[in-house]
Design a protein around this motif. Sequence first.
Motif, PDB file in Angstrom:
ATOM      1  N   ASP A   1     -11.334  -2.028  -5.270  1.00  0.00           N
ATOM      2  CA  ASP A   1     -12.517  -2.647  -5.659  1.00  0.00           C
ATOM      3  C   ASP A   1     -13.606  -2.346  -6.262  1.00  0.00           C
ATOM      4  O   ASP A   1     -14.723  -2.608  -6.911  1.00  0.00           O
ATOM      5  CB  ASP A   1     -12.554  -4.156  -5.748  1.00  0.00           C
ATOM      6  CG  ASP A   1     -11.270  -5.308  -6.032  1.00  0.00           C
ATOM      7  OD1 ASP A   1     -10.156  -4.484  -6.589  1.00  0.00           O
ATOM      8  OD2 ASP A   1     -11.029  -6.058  -5.456  1.00  0.00           O
ATOM      9  N   SER A   2     -14.433  -2.154  -5.089  1.00  0.00           N
ATOM     10  CA  SER A   2     -15.493  -1.297  -4.668  1.00  0.00           C
ATOM     11  C   SER A   2     -16.076   0.099  -5.143  1.00  0.00           C
ATOM     12  O   SER A   2     -17.230  -0.487  -5.753  1.00  0.00           O
ATOM     13  CB  SER A   2     -16.388  -1.277  -3.084  1.00  0.00           C
ATOM     14  OG  SER A   2     -15.586  -1.872  -2.409  1.00  0.00           O
ATOM     15  N   MET A   3     -15.393   0.433  -5.756  1.00  0.00           N
ATOM     16  CA  MET A   3     -14.989   1.053  -6.616  1.00  0.00           C
ATOM     17  C   MET A   3     -15.130   1.545  -8.133  1.00  0.00           C
ATOM     18  O   MET A   3     -15.404   2.462  -9.139  1.00  0.00           O
ATOM     19  CB  MET A   3     -14.444   3.067  -6.185  1.00  0.00           C
ATOM     20  CG  MET A   3     -14.865   3.249  -4.613  1.00  0.00           C
ATOM     21  SD  MET A   3     -13.847   4.351  -4.715  1.00  0.00           S
ATOM     22  CE  MET A   3     -12.677   3.387  -3.683  1.00  0.00           C
ATOM     23  N   GLU A   4     -14.989   0.380  -8.585  1.00  0.00           N
ATOM     24  CA  GLU A   4     -14.619   0.128  -9.968  1.00  0.00           C
ATOM     25  C   GLU A   4     -16.189   0.131 -10.518  1.00  0.00           C
ATOM     26  O   GLU A   4     -16.818  -0.109 -10.194  1.00  0.00           O
ATOM     27  CB  GLU A   4     -13.935  -1.504  -9.949  1.00  0.00           C
ATOM     28  CG  GLU A   4     -12.986  -1.388 -10.269  1.00  0.00           C
ATOM     29  CD  GLU A   4     -11.583  -0.944 -10.581  1.00  0.00           C
ATOM     30  OE1 GLU A   4     -11.668  -1.068 -11.878  1.00  0.00           O
ATOM     31  OE2 GLU A   4     -11.330  -0.279 -10.315  1.00  0.00           O
TER      32      GLU A   4
ATOM     33  N   TYR B   1       0.764  -1.141   0.084  1.00  0.00           N
ATOM     34  CA  TYR B   1      -0.258  -0.323  -0.014  1.00  0.00           C
ATOM     35  C   TYR B   1       0.717   1.151  -0.225  1.00  0.00           C
ATOM     36  O   TYR B   1       2.226   1.185   0.640  1.00  0.00           O
ATOM     37  CB  TYR B   1      -1.311   0.259   1.155  1.00  0.00           C
ATOM     38  CG  TYR B   1      -1.758   1.194   1.547  1.00  0.00           C
ATOM     39  CD1 TYR B   1      -3.243   1.193   0.425  1.00  0.00           C
ATOM     40  CD2 TYR B   1      -1.560   1.700   2.072  1.00  0.00           C
ATOM     41  CE1 TYR B   1      -3.840   2.619  -0.040  1.00  0.00           C
ATOM     42  CE2 TYR B   1      -2.421   3.530   1.754  1.00  0.00           C
ATOM     43  CZ  TYR B   1      -3.563   3.268   0.970  1.00  0.00           C
ATOM     44  OH  TYR B   1      -4.749   4.677   0.999  1.00  0.00           O
ATOM     45  N   VAL B   2       0.422   2.107  -0.682  1.00  0.00           N
ATOM     46  CA  VAL B   2       0.831   2.806  -0.895  1.00  0.00           C
ATOM     47  C   VAL B   2       0.190   4.624  -0.082  1.00  0.00           C
ATOM     48  O   VAL B   2      -0.667   4.693  -0.494  1.00  0.00           O
ATOM     49  CB  VAL B   2       1.463   3.972  -2.217  1.00  0.00           C
ATOM     50  CG1 VAL B   2       1.825   5.229  -2.335  1.00  0.00           C
ATOM     51  CG2 VAL B   2       2.461   2.809  -3.047  1.00  0.00           C
TER      52      VAL B   2
ATOM     53  N   HIS C   1      -6.205  -5.870   2.545  1.00  0.00           N
ATOM     54  CA  HIS C   1      -7.773  -6.571   2.641  1.00  0.00           C
ATOM     55  C   HIS C   1      -8.786  -5.812   2.132  1.00  0.00           C
ATOM     56  O   HIS C   1      -9.315  -5.094   0.979  1.00  0.00           O
ATOM     57  CB  HIS C   1      -8.255  -7.878   2.956  1.00  0.00           C
ATOM     58  CG  HIS C   1      -6.258  -9.071   3.486  1.00  0.00           C
ATOM     59  ND1 HIS C   1      -6.094  -9.673   2.262  1.00  0.00           N
ATOM     60  CD2 HIS C   1      -6.078  -9.279   4.597  1.00  0.00           C
ATOM     61  CE1 HIS C   1      -5.282 -10.598   2.779  1.00  0.00           C
ATOM     62  NE2 HIS C   1      -4.784 -10.293   3.391  1.00  0.00           N
ATOM     63  N   TYR C   2      -8.653  -4.790   2.754  1.00  0.00           N
ATOM     64  CA  TYR C   2      -9.523  -3.600   3.754  1.00  0.00           C
ATOM     65  C   TYR C   2      -9.585  -2.663   2.213  1.00  0.00           C
ATOM     66  O   TYR C   2     -10.335  -1.998   1.419  1.00  0.00           O
ATOM     67  CB  TYR C   2      -9.480  -2.996   5.235  1.00  0.00           C
ATOM     68  CG  TYR C   2     -11.172  -2.250   4.935  1.00  0.00           C
ATOM     69  CD1 TYR C   2     -12.164  -2.379   4.692  1.00  0.00           C
ATOM     70  CD2 TYR C   2     -10.724  -0.848   4.543  1.00  0.00           C
ATOM     71  CE1 TYR C   2     -12.734  -1.601   5.108  1.00  0.00           C
ATOM     72  CE2 TYR C   2     -11.182   0.419   4.719  1.00  0.00           C
ATOM     73  CZ  TYR C   2     -12.661   0.570   4.881  1.00  0.00           C
ATOM     74  OH  TYR C   2     -13.475   1.422   5.025  1.00  0.00           O
TER      75      TYR C   2
END
Length: 128
Positions: free
Chosen positions: A120-123, A17-18, A113-114
């Motif tokens: 992924d949820s905003m794709e 994660y960045v 994971h979160y």
Amino acid sequence: MFRTLSLQLHSAIMGSYVSGTHSVVFVNCPNEQIARDIARAVLEKKLAASVNILPKASSLYFWKGEIEEATEILLLIKTRTSKVPILSSYIRSVHPFEIPEVFSLAMDQGDVHYLKWLEDSMEVDRVG
């Protein structure tokens, strides 16, 4: 914009994660119905992955030279940092306050994971 794309590419390649890729946006609303309407709309527009609605925040603030006091509903909106400007603009367009409280804090770290789920949820749904 290029910084955001390079951060996302780095995260995908390195599997890490960045810091700053995602943000939490704070928005105060005058009542629960407006809070729910805004929350649902930003999710439907894929401007956020998740919204918490925190009831009954007591607010004291200066407004037109006077100290005001109100009970407000606080939204915690989790989104990509790159979406904060369009999210802020949308909230201003639908919010009943003359100057809605909209500000964000970049996420420094979090459960991998979160954070993947957030992304992924905003794709945007793709038609195959």
